[in-house]
Design a protein around this motif. Structure first.
Motif, PDB file in Angstrom:
ATOM      1  N   ASP A 217       9.180  -1.886   6.490  1.00  0.00           N
ATOM      2  CA  ASP A 217      10.040  -1.643   5.447  1.00  0.00           C
ATOM      3  C   ASP A 217       9.902  -0.215   4.746  1.00  0.00           C
ATOM      4  O   ASP A 217      10.623   0.011   3.894  1.00  0.00           O
ATOM      5  N   VAL A 218       9.298   0.703   5.333  1.00  0.00           N
ATOM      6  CA  VAL A 218       8.954   2.034   4.735  1.00  0.00           C
ATOM      7  C   VAL A 218      10.483   2.603   4.621  1.00  0.00           C
ATOM      8  O   VAL A 218      10.826   3.220   3.690  1.00  0.00           O
ATOM      9  N   ASP A 219      11.246   2.657   5.550  1.00  0.00           N
ATOM     10  CA  ASP A 219      12.493   3.538   5.897  1.00  0.00           C
ATOM     11  C   ASP A 219      13.426   2.689   4.564  1.00  0.00           C
ATOM     12  O   ASP A 219      14.131   3.438   3.931  1.00  0.00           O
ATOM     13  N   LEU A 220      13.444   1.590   4.243  1.00  0.00           N
ATOM     14  CA  LEU A 220      14.136   1.064   3.510  1.00  0.00           C
ATOM     15  C   LEU A 220      13.702   0.918   2.135  1.00  0.00           C
ATOM     16  O   LEU A 220      14.514   0.964   1.033  1.00  0.00           O
ATOM     17  N   ARG A 221      12.526   0.865   1.859  1.00  0.00           N
ATOM     18  CA  ARG A 221      11.892   0.751   0.339  1.00  0.00           C
ATOM     19  C   ARG A 221      11.146   2.005  -0.080  1.00  0.00           C
ATOM     20  O   ARG A 221      10.454   1.923  -1.103  1.00  0.00           O
ATOM     21  N   GLY A 222      10.813   2.942   0.832  1.00  0.00           N
ATOM     22  CA  GLY A 222       9.693   3.917   0.446  1.00  0.00           C
ATOM     23  C   GLY A 222      10.621   4.816  -0.557  1.00  0.00           C
ATOM     24  O   GLY A 222       9.568   5.129  -1.373  1.00  0.00           O
ATOM     25  N   ALA A 223      11.460   4.860  -0.893  1.00  0.00           N
ATOM     26  CA  ALA A 223      12.082   5.600  -2.024  1.00  0.00           C
ATOM     27  C   ALA A 223      11.810   5.035  -3.303  1.00  0.00           C
ATOM     28  O   ALA A 223      11.599   5.532  -4.446  1.00  0.00           O
ATOM     29  N   ASP A 224      11.307   3.651  -3.357  1.00  0.00           N
ATOM     30  CA  ASP A 224      10.779   2.986  -4.601  1.00  0.00           C
ATOM     31  C   ASP A 224       9.608   3.094  -4.917  1.00  0.00           C
ATOM     32  O   ASP A 224       8.953   2.807  -5.993  1.00  0.00           O
ATOM     33  N   LEU A 225       8.787   4.030  -4.070  1.00  0.00           N
ATOM     34  CA  LEU A 225       7.256   4.315  -4.328  1.00  0.00           C
ATOM     35  C   LEU A 225       7.110   5.182  -5.644  1.00  0.00           C
ATOM     36  O   LEU A 225       7.918   6.063  -5.995  1.00  0.00           O
ATOM     37  N   PRO A 226       6.080   4.802  -6.106  1.00  0.00           N
ATOM     38  CA  PRO A 226       5.921   5.814  -7.412  1.00  0.00           C
ATOM     39  C   PRO A 226       5.583   7.156  -7.059  1.00  0.00           C
ATOM     40  O   PRO A 226       5.545   7.666  -6.001  1.00  0.00           O
ATOM     41  N   PRO A 227       5.994   8.170  -7.926  1.00  0.00           N
ATOM     42  CA  PRO A 227       5.800   9.521  -7.794  1.00  0.00           C
ATOM     43  C   PRO A 227       4.251   9.971  -7.546  1.00  0.00           C
ATOM     44  O   PRO A 227       3.416   9.340  -7.894  1.00  0.00           O
ATOM     45  N   GLY A 228       4.245  11.295  -7.075  1.00  0.00           N
ATOM     46  CA  GLY A 228       2.848  11.691  -6.610  1.00  0.00           C
ATOM     47  C   GLY A 228       2.641  11.776  -5.190  1.00  0.00           C
ATOM     48  O   GLY A 228       3.293  11.158  -4.273  1.00  0.00           O
ATOM     49  N   GLU A 229       1.550  12.356  -4.838  1.00  0.00           N
ATOM     50  CA  GLU A 229       1.024  12.116  -3.372  1.00  0.00           C
ATOM     51  C   GLU A 229       0.757  10.953  -2.729  1.00  0.00           C
ATOM     52  O   GLU A 229      -0.015  10.180  -3.512  1.00  0.00           O
ATOM     53  N   LEU A 230       1.044  10.668  -1.709  1.00  0.00           N
ATOM     54  CA  LEU A 230       0.911   9.077  -1.285  1.00  0.00           C
ATOM     55  C   LEU A 230      -0.045   9.346  -0.121  1.00  0.00           C
ATOM     56  O   LEU A 230      -0.041   9.995   0.820  1.00  0.00           O
ATOM     57  N   TRP A 231      -1.138   8.333  -0.295  1.00  0.00           N
ATOM     58  CA  TRP A 231      -2.247   8.365   0.758  1.00  0.00           C
ATOM     59  C   TRP A 231      -1.761   7.022   1.622  1.00  0.00           C
ATOM     60  O   TRP A 231      -1.824   5.709   0.902  1.00  0.00           O
ATOM     61  N   VAL A 232      -1.455   7.433   2.895  1.00  0.00           N
ATOM     62  CA  VAL A 232      -0.925   6.424   3.767  1.00  0.00           C
ATOM     63  C   VAL A 232      -1.793   5.706   4.577  1.00  0.00           C
ATOM     64  O   VAL A 232      -2.370   6.735   5.392  1.00  0.00           O
ATOM     65  N   HIS A 233      -2.365   4.715   4.920  1.00  0.00           N
ATOM     66  CA  HIS A 233      -3.200   4.181   5.898  1.00  0.00           C
ATOM     67  C   HIS A 233      -2.800   2.679   6.423  1.00  0.00           C
ATOM     68  O   HIS A 233      -1.922   2.210   5.961  1.00  0.00           O
ATOM     69  N   CYS A 234      -3.209   2.203   7.448  1.00  0.00           N
ATOM     70  CA  CYS A 234      -3.082   1.028   8.152  1.00  0.00           C
ATOM     71  C   CYS A 234      -4.289   0.655   8.863  1.00  0.00           C
ATOM     72  O   CYS A 234      -5.572   1.012   8.051  1.00  0.00           O
ATOM     73  N   ARG A 235      -4.366  -0.133   9.809  1.00  0.00           N
ATOM     74  CA  ARG A 235      -5.790  -0.526  10.309  1.00  0.00           C
ATOM     75  C   ARG A 235      -6.367   0.660  11.331  1.00  0.00           C
ATOM     76  O   ARG A 235      -7.612   0.828  11.379  1.00  0.00           O
ATOM     77  N   SER A 236      -5.742   1.489  12.091  1.00  0.00           N
ATOM     78  CA  SER A 236      -6.100   2.228  13.171  1.00  0.00           C
ATOM     79  C   SER A 236      -5.648   3.894  12.907  1.00  0.00           C
ATOM     80  O   SER A 236      -6.051   4.773  13.512  1.00  0.00           O
ATOM     81  N   GLY A 237      -4.396   4.001  12.154  1.00  0.00           N
ATOM     82  CA  GLY A 237      -3.784   5.047  11.987  1.00  0.00           C
ATOM     83  C   GLY A 237      -2.611   5.466  12.568  1.00  0.00           C
ATOM     84  O   GLY A 237      -1.650   6.155  12.407  1.00  0.00           O
ATOM     85  N   TYR A 238      -2.220   4.590  13.477  1.00  0.00           N
ATOM     86  CA  TYR A 238      -0.929   4.525  14.214  1.00  0.00           C
ATOM     87  C   TYR A 238       0.214   4.370  13.443  1.00  0.00           C
ATOM     88  O   TYR A 238       1.084   5.099  13.504  1.00  0.00           O
ATOM     89  N   ARG A 239       0.263   3.090  13.049  1.00  0.00           N
ATOM     90  CA  ARG A 239       1.233   2.670  11.800  1.00  0.00           C
ATOM     91  C   ARG A 239       1.352   3.636  10.564  1.00  0.00           C
ATOM     92  O   ARG A 239       2.512   4.134  10.337  1.00  0.00           O
ATOM     93  N   ALA A 240       0.344   4.222  10.310  1.00  0.00           N
ATOM     94  CA  ALA A 240       0.261   5.186   9.127  1.00  0.00           C
ATOM     95  C   ALA A 240       0.856   6.443   9.579  1.00  0.00           C
ATOM     96  O   ALA A 240       1.509   6.920   8.846  1.00  0.00           O
ATOM     97  N   GLY A 241       0.761   6.824  10.802  1.00  0.00           N
ATOM     98  CA  GLY A 241       1.320   8.061  11.160  1.00  0.00           C
ATOM     99  C   GLY A 241       2.971   8.000  11.245  1.00  0.00           C
ATOM    100  O   GLY A 241       3.599   8.843  10.767  1.00  0.00           O
ATOM    101  N   ILE A 242       3.374   6.795  11.492  1.00  0.00           N
ATOM    102  CA  ILE A 242       4.663   6.477  11.615  1.00  0.00           C
ATOM    103  C   ILE A 242       5.302   6.563   9.932  1.00  0.00           C
ATOM    104  O   ILE A 242       6.040   7.232   9.830  1.00  0.00           O
TER     105      ILE A 242
END
Length: 197
Positions: free
Chosen positions: A136-161
């Motif tokens: 959903d990131v490509d579709l809804r990422g613009a709705d995230l709050p302002p500021g620096e985003l710390w992005v994580h998942c379970r292993s780092g792979y999805r978070a990298g994408i």
């Protein structure tokens, strides 16, 4: 290659996520080549969109094309990066220890984006983190709050994408490239239930 990015084409960089964060072409998306590659390309890139694969290793490019053909995605364009190609776009990578240390010092809690699936997030997550599954990131990422985003998942792979997609949107990101199990080892507080982005 810049023309492809400007035209809205999905330009997918197959290099290791560590290399991508240190330098990449603006507007490209990181999908590190490996066993999960075709699954995530097939899931995230709209089938009607043009796809360009970008890499510095001809062997990985060939393998990626075969993997995509196996799921019915034929004919993406390819581009082999030259060592002299400038890669000016960068963003930070961090592990959970760096997250713990920076949050302890921060006057305001960072915006934490958990790109795991909803059931993973509900089972255990960081208090206040926003759940935005990777698909959903490509579709809804613009709705995230302002500021620096710390992005994580379970292993780092999805978070990298996800970090690369958000960076393509112009956001400041930190890719938490570490195993979720380290959260417990470092005694970082967690909770259960859900907060969707």
């Amino acid at each position: 290659m810049t023309d492809a990015v400007l035209a809205g084409t999905w330009v997918v960089d197959l290099r290791r996520r560590t290399s991508f964060s240190r330098g990449h072409l603006p507007g490209t998306v990181s999908m590190e080549y490996g066993t999960q590659f075709a699954t995530y390309v097939g899931w995230l890139v709209p089938w009607e969109d043009e796809l360009v694969l970008l890499c510095d290793d001809p062997e990985d490019l060939g393998s990626a094309l075969r993997d995509l053909a196996a799921i019915g995605m034929d004919g993406p364009r390819t581009h082999l990066l030259d060592v002299a190609t400038p890669l000016p776009a960068t963003y930070r990578r961090a592990d959970w220890a760096a997250f713990r240390d920076e949050v302890a010092q921060a006057p305001v809690a960072p915006v934490v984006v958990d790109v795991r699936q909803r059931d993973e997030h509900d089972q255990e997550h960081l208090p206040g983190s926003l759940n935005l599954p990777v698909q959903d990131v490509d579709l809804r990422g613009a709705d995230l709050p302002p500021g620096e985003l710390w992005v994580h998942c379970r292993s780092g792979y999805r978070a990298g994408i996800a970090a690369s997609i958000l960076h393509r949107m112009g956001r400041r990101v930190v890719h938490v490239d570490d195993a979720w199990e380290r959260v417990a080892e470092l005694a970082i507080p967690t909770t259960t239930g859900g907060v969707a982005a």
